[in-house]
Design a protein around this motif. Structure first.
Motif, PDB file in Angstrom:
ATOM      1  N   HIS A   1      43.226  37.284  46.834  1.00  0.00           N
ATOM      2  CA  HIS A   1      42.596  38.526  47.278  1.00  0.00           C
ATOM      3  C   HIS A   1      43.327  39.754  46.748  1.00  0.00           C
ATOM      4  O   HIS A   1      42.692  40.747  46.378  1.00  0.00           O
ATOM      5  CB  HIS A   1      42.549  38.577  48.806  1.00  0.00           C
ATOM      6  CG  HIS A   1      41.297  37.987  49.373  1.00  0.00           C
ATOM      7  ND1 HIS A   1      40.245  38.751  49.819  1.00  0.00           N
ATOM      8  CD2 HIS A   1      40.914  36.706  49.545  1.00  0.00           C
ATOM      9  CE1 HIS A   1      39.282  37.969  50.260  1.00  0.00           C
ATOM     10  NE2 HIS A   1      39.662  36.714  50.107  1.00  0.00           N
ATOM     11  N   GLN A   2      44.629  39.704  46.708  1.00  0.00           N
ATOM     12  CA  GLN A   2      45.400  40.859  46.259  1.00  0.00           C
ATOM     13  C   GLN A   2      45.265  41.108  44.762  1.00  0.00           C
ATOM     14  O   GLN A   2      45.546  42.213  44.287  1.00  0.00           O
ATOM     15  CB  GLN A   2      46.879  40.669  46.611  1.00  0.00           C
ATOM     16  CG  GLN A   2      47.168  40.726  48.098  1.00  0.00           C
ATOM     17  CD  GLN A   2      48.616  40.390  48.422  1.00  0.00           C
ATOM     18  OE1 GLN A   2      49.329  39.774  47.610  1.00  0.00           O
ATOM     19  NE2 GLN A   2      49.074  40.766  49.604  1.00  0.00           N
ATOM     20  N   ASN A   3      44.820  40.086  44.035  1.00  0.00           N
ATOM     21  CA  ASN A   3      44.740  40.199  42.568  1.00  0.00           C
ATOM     22  C   ASN A   3      43.379  39.785  42.025  1.00  0.00           C
ATOM     23  O   ASN A   3      43.264  39.404  40.858  1.00  0.00           O
ATOM     24  CB  ASN A   3      45.826  39.333  41.923  1.00  0.00           C
ATOM     25  CG  ASN A   3      47.220  39.755  42.311  1.00  0.00           C
ATOM     26  OD1 ASN A   3      47.778  40.691  41.773  1.00  0.00           O
ATOM     27  ND2 ASN A   3      47.789  39.049  43.283  1.00  0.00           N
ATOM     28  N   HIS A   4      42.341  39.861  42.869  1.00  0.00           N
ATOM     29  CA  HIS A   4      41.018  39.402  42.423  1.00  0.00           C
ATOM     30  C   HIS A   4      40.582  40.119  41.151  1.00  0.00           C
ATOM     31  O   HIS A   4      40.746  41.321  41.003  1.00  0.00           O
ATOM     32  CB  HIS A   4      39.967  39.596  43.532  1.00  0.00           C
ATOM     33  CG  HIS A   4      40.029  40.911  44.243  1.00  0.00           C
ATOM     34  ND1 HIS A   4      39.706  41.071  45.577  1.00  0.00           N
ATOM     35  CD2 HIS A   4      40.376  42.165  43.813  1.00  0.00           C
ATOM     36  CE1 HIS A   4      39.825  42.324  45.922  1.00  0.00           C
ATOM     37  NE2 HIS A   4      40.228  43.011  44.874  1.00  0.00           N
ATOM     38  N   GLY A   5      40.027  39.346  40.224  1.00  0.00           N
ATOM     39  CA  GLY A   5      39.540  39.917  38.975  1.00  0.00           C
ATOM     40  C   GLY A   5      40.612  40.177  37.936  1.00  0.00           C
ATOM     41  O   GLY A   5      40.320  40.718  36.868  1.00  0.00           O
ATOM     42  N   ASN A   6      41.859  39.787  38.218  1.00  0.00           N
ATOM     43  CA  ASN A   6      42.969  40.013  37.292  1.00  0.00           C
ATOM     44  C   ASN A   6      43.260  38.712  36.540  1.00  0.00           C
ATOM     45  O   ASN A   6      43.654  37.711  37.141  1.00  0.00           O
ATOM     46  CB  ASN A   6      44.209  40.473  38.068  1.00  0.00           C
ATOM     47  CG  ASN A   6      45.326  40.942  37.161  1.00  0.00           C
ATOM     48  OD1 ASN A   6      45.651  40.292  36.176  1.00  0.00           O
ATOM     49  ND2 ASN A   6      45.928  42.075  37.495  1.00  0.00           N
ATOM     50  N   VAL A   7      43.058  38.718  35.238  1.00  0.00           N
ATOM     51  CA  VAL A   7      43.217  37.505  34.434  1.00  0.00           C
ATOM     52  C   VAL A   7      44.617  36.929  34.565  1.00  0.00           C
ATOM     53  O   VAL A   7      44.809  35.707  34.594  1.00  0.00           O
ATOM     54  CB  VAL A   7      42.910  37.802  32.947  1.00  0.00           C
ATOM     55  CG1 VAL A   7      43.206  36.589  32.080  1.00  0.00           C
ATOM     56  CG2 VAL A   7      41.463  38.231  32.783  1.00  0.00           C
ATOM     57  N   GLU A   8      45.627  37.791  34.673  1.00  0.00           N
ATOM     58  CA  GLU A   8      47.011  37.337  34.641  1.00  0.00           C
ATOM     59  C   GLU A   8      47.554  36.959  36.015  1.00  0.00           C
ATOM     60  O   GLU A   8      48.495  36.168  36.101  1.00  0.00           O
ATOM     61  CB  GLU A   8      47.881  38.431  34.027  1.00  0.00           C
ATOM     62  CG  GLU A   8      47.512  38.750  32.584  1.00  0.00           C
ATOM     63  CD  GLU A   8      48.227  39.976  32.043  1.00  0.00           C
ATOM     64  OE1 GLU A   8      48.447  40.035  30.826  1.00  0.00           O
ATOM     65  OE2 GLU A   8      48.558  40.876  32.850  1.00  0.00           O
ATOM     66  N   LYS A   9      46.970  37.486  37.093  1.00  0.00           N
ATOM     67  CA  LYS A   9      47.579  37.308  38.412  1.00  0.00           C
ATOM     68  C   LYS A   9      46.676  36.663  39.448  1.00  0.00           C
ATOM     69  O   LYS A   9      47.151  36.267  40.512  1.00  0.00           O
ATOM     70  CB  LYS A   9      48.063  38.664  38.948  1.00  0.00           C
ATOM     71  CG  LYS A   9      49.115  39.326  38.081  1.00  0.00           C
ATOM     72  CD  LYS A   9      49.527  40.670  38.654  1.00  0.00           C
ATOM     73  CE  LYS A   9      50.575  41.352  37.789  1.00  0.00           C
ATOM     74  NZ  LYS A   9      50.977  42.673  38.346  1.00  0.00           N
ATOM     75  N   ASP A  10      45.381  36.558  39.177  1.00  0.00           N
ATOM     76  CA  ASP A  10      44.474  35.948  40.141  1.00  0.00           C
ATOM     77  C   ASP A  10      44.831  34.474  40.318  1.00  0.00           C
ATOM     78  O   ASP A  10      45.487  33.878  39.470  1.00  0.00           O
ATOM     79  CB  ASP A  10      43.024  36.111  39.673  1.00  0.00           C
ATOM     80  CG  ASP A  10      42.020  35.981  40.817  1.00  0.00           C
ATOM     81  OD1 ASP A  10      42.399  35.495  41.894  1.00  0.00           O
ATOM     82  OD2 ASP A  10      40.847  36.346  40.615  1.00  0.00           O
ATOM     83  N   GLU A  11      44.355  33.890  41.397  1.00  0.00           N
ATOM     84  CA  GLU A  11      44.768  32.532  41.739  1.00  0.00           C
ATOM     85  C   GLU A  11      43.618  31.539  41.750  1.00  0.00           C
ATOM     86  O   GLU A  11      43.815  30.349  41.529  1.00  0.00           O
ATOM     87  CB  GLU A  11      45.451  32.555  43.128  1.00  0.00           C
ATOM     88  CG  GLU A  11      45.892  31.218  43.667  1.00  0.00           C
ATOM     89  CD  GLU A  11      46.981  30.563  42.839  1.00  0.00           C
ATOM     90  OE1 GLU A  11      47.054  29.317  42.839  1.00  0.00           O
ATOM     91  OE2 GLU A  11      47.752  31.293  42.179  1.00  0.00           O
ATOM     92  N   SER A  12      42.397  31.986  42.005  1.00  0.00           N
ATOM     93  CA  SER A  12      41.289  31.067  42.240  1.00  0.00           C
ATOM     94  C   SER A  12      40.276  31.122  41.106  1.00  0.00           C
ATOM     95  O   SER A  12      39.702  32.172  40.831  1.00  0.00           O
ATOM     96  CB  SER A  12      40.605  31.428  43.571  1.00  0.00           C
ATOM     97  OG  SER A  12      39.497  30.604  43.819  1.00  0.00           O
ATOM     98  N   TRP A  13      40.032  29.969  40.446  1.00  0.00           N
ATOM     99  CA  TRP A  13      39.086  29.878  39.330  1.00  0.00           C
ATOM    100  C   TRP A  13      39.337  30.991  38.305  1.00  0.00           C
ATOM    101  O   TRP A  13      38.436  31.712  37.909  1.00  0.00           O
ATOM    102  CB  TRP A  13      37.649  29.949  39.834  1.00  0.00           C
ATOM    103  CG  TRP A  13      37.189  28.731  40.571  1.00  0.00           C
ATOM    104  CD1 TRP A  13      36.890  28.660  41.897  1.00  0.00           C
ATOM    105  CD2 TRP A  13      36.965  27.420  40.044  1.00  0.00           C
ATOM    106  NE1 TRP A  13      36.501  27.390  42.230  1.00  0.00           N
ATOM    107  CE2 TRP A  13      36.531  26.595  41.109  1.00  0.00           C
ATOM    108  CE3 TRP A  13      37.091  26.853  38.765  1.00  0.00           C
ATOM    109  CZ2 TRP A  13      36.222  25.248  40.942  1.00  0.00           C
ATOM    110  CZ3 TRP A  13      36.784  25.506  38.613  1.00  0.00           C
ATOM    111  CH2 TRP A  13      36.357  24.729  39.683  1.00  0.00           C
ATOM    112  N   VAL A  14      40.581  31.102  37.884  1.00  0.00           N
ATOM    113  CA  VAL A  14      40.971  32.155  36.941  1.00  0.00           C
ATOM    114  C   VAL A  14      40.532  31.780  35.531  1.00  0.00           C
ATOM    115  O   VAL A  14      40.664  30.626  35.117  1.00  0.00           O
ATOM    116  CB  VAL A  14      42.501  32.347  36.957  1.00  0.00           C
ATOM    117  CG1 VAL A  14      42.891  33.580  36.158  1.00  0.00           C
ATOM    118  CG2 VAL A  14      42.992  32.453  38.384  1.00  0.00           C
TER     119      VAL A  14
END
Length: 391
Positions: free
Chosen positions: A147-160
């Motif tokens: 949630h804190q990094n949604h949409g961030n290629v480098e930091k997102d966690e789910s289905w990146v």
């Protein structure tokens, strides 16, 4: 001129410049560009949401727990009583869906939207998630990172999205399993143990780089609860037989995993319009959250606690699920074109199958560079998947 007047004047000039340069969603050709910085702030969205939508009622939240748990045990009783191969498939789908509903309530505990009492959230979250073999704190912490990094290629966690260099390093079997139905729909247990390609760590290991030293005891507690549930299932296998446990628990668990992977994937993929992903200075919490997608799941909306209403949940995860539809309706007045209206579903959301299949065939990797990127297609994988579809 006072400082406040200077700030207002500068902001007005900045916003005018944004419209001229296309930053507010309108490009040089007059088309809407969803990757452009929006002309509103997250505070504007917050202000549009009615105040009562932020109120958490532990009694109301617990009523959903009681409802879902009663349905789970009623289904078990019906399956044991009938013990019919006509009823077992119905049971598996229904119970798997209820496991998914339990997960969503535990998910709300993890966000703190279940109640304002952290102890109640933790106790209920552990009971619900452990019962379906999810390590509560391990998942909660990684989901917070998402949630804190949604949409961030480098930091997102789910289905990146995978950068091209990581995608190219995957062997054929890894690519095939990642993009060929039904394999991606059973990815969640592997994700809990190993995370995604290009990332290291485990949701069960307190020393994983997913967690800070201060979070290690929490992860140990959740791993212990998960282990206790696994031991209980092993004991039941001896007590009533492994076949019965597999029919009552194992198959519904697989349907639950399918629900989880399907819903979480489609929240961030498979829209008819291309969804932007961000890096570096182009990413912001607001822009990343606006890349999420709402979905209509027909009769399942109420059963799984409106988890398909996802955009406002991503921006404001503290809003209880029973207020999220109303909050979204109010927020749409501010978000405008940045909100992607979901397709209306019939009782069963069959229309989402096409979104899933199309996305897995086309959304393979993103560029290694660039602060605004979109999925690209591997021609060889597309050809392979197209051959499999035609056979």
């Amino acid at each position: 001129m006072s400082p406040s007047m200077k700030d207002t004047s500068f902001e007005t000039m900045e916003r005018k410049a944004e419209f001229v340069t296309g930053v507010n969603g309108i490009n040089d050709q007059g088309d809407f560009d969803s990757s452009a910085p929006p002309p509103f702030r997250i505070a504007d969205i917050r202000a549009a949401i009615p105040k009562h939508c932020w109120i958490k009622s532990p009694w109301r939240s617990m009523s959903y727990v009681f409802r879902d748990v009663n349905v789970v045990f009623a289904l078990i009783a019906a399956a044991v009583y009938l013990n019919s191969w006509f009823f077992w498939p119905i049971y598996w789908v229904a119970q798997g869906t209820m496991f998914w509903a339990l997960f969503v309530l535990g998910h709300d505990c993890g966000h703190g939207s279940f109640s304002g009492n952290p102890i109640l959230n933790s106790v209920v979250g552990h009971i619900l998630h452990s019962s379906i073999l999810v390590p509560y704190h391990g998942w909660r912490i990684s989901h917070r990172t998402h949630h804190q990094n949604h949409g961030n290629v480098e930091k997102d966690e789910s289905w990146v999205p995978l950068p091209e260099k990581i995608y190219n390093n995957l062997d054929f079997s890894a690519r095939f399993l990642r993009f060929t139905i039904p394999f991606p729909l059973f990815a969640y247990p592997l994700y809990l143990w190993y995370r995604s390609p290009g990332k290291e760590g485990s949701h069960f290991n307190p020393y994983s780089n997913l967690f800070t030293p201060q979070e290690r005891k929490l992860v140990m507690t959740s791993t212990a609860c998960w282990t206790a549930m696994a031991i209980l299932l092993a004991y039941l296998s001896f007590a009533i037989g492994p076949t019965q446990v597999f029919k009552l628990y194992g198959v519904p668990y697989l349907f639950f995993v399918v629900w989880l992977d399907l819903v979480t994937y489609l929240h961030h993929h498979g829209h008819e319009q291309r969804l932007p992903w961000y890096r570096g200075k182009e990413w912001s919490y607001l822009r990343g959250g606006l890349t999420t997608v709402d979905r209509d799941y027909g009769l399942f909306n109420n059963i799984h606690h409106d988890i398909g209403t996802h955009v406002i949940h991503h921006l404001f995860p503290q809003i209880p699920h029973y207020h999220i539809v109303e909050a979204t309706k109010a927020a749409k007045q501010v978000i405008g074109k940045y909100y992607r209206e979901p397709k209306k579903s019939g009782p069963i959301p069959f229309h989402l199958i096409k979104n899933l299949v199309t996305s897995l065939r086309q959304d393979h990797y993103v560029s290694n560079s660039g602060d605004i990127v979109y999925y690209q297609t591997d021609p060889q994988m597309l050809q392979l998947l197209s051959l499999g579809k035609s056979e």
